[in-house]
Motif scaffolding. Structure first.
Motif, PDB file in Angstrom:
ATOM      1  N   SER A  25       0.780  -1.382  -0.070  1.00 50.30           N
ATOM      2  CA  SER A  25       0.121   0.126   0.082  1.00 50.30           C
ATOM      3  C   SER A  25       1.582   1.374   0.701  1.00 50.30           C
ATOM      4  O   SER A  25       0.981   2.143  -1.036  1.00 50.30           O
ATOM      5  CB  SER A  25      -0.855  -0.459   0.846  1.00 50.30           C
ATOM      6  OG  SER A  25      -1.653   0.992   1.484  1.00 50.30           O
ATOM      7  N   LEU A  65      -5.963   0.968  -1.527  1.00 51.58           N
ATOM      8  CA  LEU A  65      -8.160   1.119  -0.997  1.00 51.58           C
ATOM      9  C   LEU A  65      -7.525  -0.566  -1.003  1.00 51.58           C
ATOM     10  O   LEU A  65      -8.453  -1.552   0.110  1.00 51.58           O
ATOM     11  CB  LEU A  65      -8.198   1.302  -1.338  1.00 51.58           C
ATOM     12  CG  LEU A  65      -8.470   3.129  -1.670  1.00 51.58           C
ATOM     13  CD1 LEU A  65      -9.467   3.375  -2.235  1.00 51.58           C
ATOM     14  CD2 LEU A  65      -9.422   3.270  -0.444  1.00 51.58           C
ATOM     15  N   ALA A  68      -6.140  -2.803   1.415  1.00 46.63           N
ATOM     16  CA  ALA A  68      -7.555  -2.994   2.985  1.00 46.63           C
ATOM     17  C   ALA A  68      -7.888  -4.029   2.739  1.00 46.63           C
ATOM     18  O   ALA A  68      -9.086  -4.259   3.485  1.00 46.63           O
ATOM     19  CB  ALA A  68      -8.032  -1.468   3.227  1.00 46.63           C
ATOM     20  N   CYS A 106     -11.667  -4.381  11.730  1.00 48.80           N
ATOM     21  CA  CYS A 106     -11.462  -3.875  10.239  1.00 48.80           C
ATOM     22  C   CYS A 106     -11.421  -2.337   9.833  1.00 48.80           C
ATOM     23  O   CYS A 106     -10.299  -2.141   9.344  1.00 48.80           O
ATOM     24  CB  CYS A 106     -12.651  -4.017   9.400  1.00 48.80           C
ATOM     25  SG  CYS A 106     -12.427  -6.221   8.695  1.00 48.80           S
ATOM     26  N   GLY A 110      -8.651  -0.382   8.659  1.00 48.88           N
ATOM     27  CA  GLY A 110      -7.826   1.282   7.532  1.00 48.88           C
ATOM     28  C   GLY A 110      -8.224   1.603   8.030  1.00 48.88           C
ATOM     29  O   GLY A 110      -6.838   2.095   7.615  1.00 48.88           O
ATOM     30  N   MET A 154     -10.589   3.965   3.667  1.00 49.70           N
ATOM     31  CA  MET A 154      -9.410   2.785   3.868  1.00 49.70           C
ATOM     32  C   MET A 154     -10.296   1.435   4.705  1.00 49.70           C
ATOM     33  O   MET A 154     -10.437   0.104   4.994  1.00 49.70           O
ATOM     34  CB  MET A 154      -8.438   3.578   4.569  1.00 49.70           C
ATOM     35  CG  MET A 154      -7.492   3.438   3.744  1.00 49.70           C
ATOM     36  SD  MET A 154      -6.818   2.641   2.548  1.00 49.70           S
ATOM     37  CE  MET A 154      -4.751   2.810   1.836  1.00 49.70           C
ATOM     38  N   ALA A 155     -11.151   2.481   5.583  1.00 56.90           N
ATOM     39  CA  ALA A 155     -12.379   1.991   6.960  1.00 56.90           C
ATOM     40  C   ALA A 155     -13.152   1.026   5.539  1.00 56.90           C
ATOM     41  O   ALA A 155     -13.163  -0.133   6.164  1.00 56.90           O
ATOM     42  CB  ALA A 155     -12.351   2.574   8.171  1.00 56.90           C
ATOM     43  N   TYR A 157     -12.429   0.128   2.691  1.00 60.52           N
ATOM     44  CA  TYR A 157     -12.832  -1.168   2.380  1.00 60.52           C
ATOM     45  C   TYR A 157     -12.504  -2.172   2.930  1.00 60.52           C
ATOM     46  O   TYR A 157     -12.335  -3.149   2.106  1.00 60.52           O
ATOM     47  CB  TYR A 157     -11.826  -0.663   1.144  1.00 60.52           C
ATOM     48  CG  TYR A 157     -12.075  -0.355  -0.360  1.00 60.52           C
ATOM     49  CD1 TYR A 157     -12.001  -0.942  -1.433  1.00 60.52           C
ATOM     50  CD2 TYR A 157     -12.429   1.682  -0.057  1.00 60.52           C
ATOM     51  CE1 TYR A 157     -12.307  -0.042  -2.455  1.00 60.52           C
ATOM     52  CE2 TYR A 157     -12.808   1.608  -1.275  1.00 60.52           C
ATOM     53  CZ  TYR A 157     -12.629   0.782  -2.542  1.00 60.52           C
ATOM     54  OH  TYR A 157     -13.228   1.517  -3.682  1.00 60.52           O
ATOM     55  N   ALA A 158     -11.895  -2.134   3.715  1.00 60.24           N
ATOM     56  CA  ALA A 158     -11.258  -3.371   4.984  1.00 60.24           C
ATOM     57  C   ALA A 158     -12.766  -3.956   5.772  1.00 60.24           C
ATOM     58  O   ALA A 158     -13.065  -5.218   5.199  1.00 60.24           O
ATOM     59  CB  ALA A 158     -10.343  -2.282   5.888  1.00 60.24           C
TER      60      ALA A 158
END
Length: 250
Positions: A25, A65, A68, A106, A110, A154-155, A157-158
């Motif tokens: 990343s 992204l 994640a 997650c 993220g 990011m959060a 996509y996790a």
């Protein structure tokens, strides 16, 4: 509940995969940052001496992204791959608590991926601005909004990865679907049908970042992108919960 979240985070951070995904990343972020810094002011590339260029530069913090997403996928599919899901639910029979803990884990992962990308963006952007003779005062409210958007995306996509992992269960299939969506299908839709692409998770993230669309159809306003991201997160969380709570795990 706190113990469950800690247990899920322990599962993540005691594997080498998470550090590999973080390195990838940051590698993608570094490539984007260096490329924009070098090409600043070239044809079609906003100069980093202006607000738009600075926003575009800091938005590179969210380039990873998909990594994640992969971590979110592994957090669920790893349980099925190594047959630990049965023991997990025996220890905590209330499955909704397990899912909630995984969702929280997650979001934390993220957030950490986003903060790492932002730190790298500052490390590259500040020297780039100084070299170009730009004022550091350009790093203000717009940059703060971009950074908040990076963390939120990011959060999201996790969590999306966790939802896809809950649906497919197969680790390889879930990762292939996620990577194919982010890098192939979503990119094609944004390029060929920008009026549709702006409603996708990637388009919502770009809206929060405040960057301009290269395909003629503008993204949603920042608040609209943020609301859309929250909506996607809620839907993905519901999918992860329903598919895990109701399905047979044997």
């Amino acid at each position: 509940m706190t113990r469950l979240v800690r247990a899920e985070l322990l599962k993540v951070f005691t594997t080498r995969m998470v550090w590999g995904m973080l390195a990838l990343s940051l590698g993608f972020t570094a490539i984007g940052l260096v490329a924009l810094s070098v090409l600043s002011g070239a044809q079609g590339v906003p100069a980093v001496t202006g607000p738009e260029g600075v926003r575009n530069l800091f938005s590179q913090a969210g380039t990873g992204l998909v990594f994640a997403f992969v971590i979110g996928t592994l957090l669920m599919t790893g349980e099925y791959r190594f047959q630990t899901i049965t023991y997990t639910f025996l220890v905590t029979p209330r499955r909704e608590r397990v899912v909630a803990a995984k969702l929280a884990a997650c979001a934390v992962v993220g957030l950490l991926f986003g903060l790492a990308g932002i730190a790298l963006a500052f490390a590259v952007a500040i020297p780039a601005l100084l070299i170009r003779g730009a004022s550091l005062s350009l790093i203000g409210g717009d940059v703060a909004r971009v950074c908040a958007g990076v963390v939120g995306a990011m959060a999201l996509y996790a969590i999306l990865g966790l939802a896809v992992g809950s649906l497919l269960r197969n680790q390889v299939a879930a990762i292939v679907v996620g990577v194919g969506w982010v890098y192939v299908l979503e990119s094609i839709l944004v390029a060929l049908l920008p009026s549709v692409g702006k409603w996708l998770p990637g388009g919502a993230a770009q809206a929060v970042y405040g960057v301009s669309s290269p395909f003629g159809s503008g993204y949603l306003p920042a608040w609209g992108g943020a609301a859309l991201l929250v909506g996607y997160a809620a839907v993905f969380a519901a999918v992860a919960s329903l598919t895990t709570i109701r399905r047979d795990i044997t």
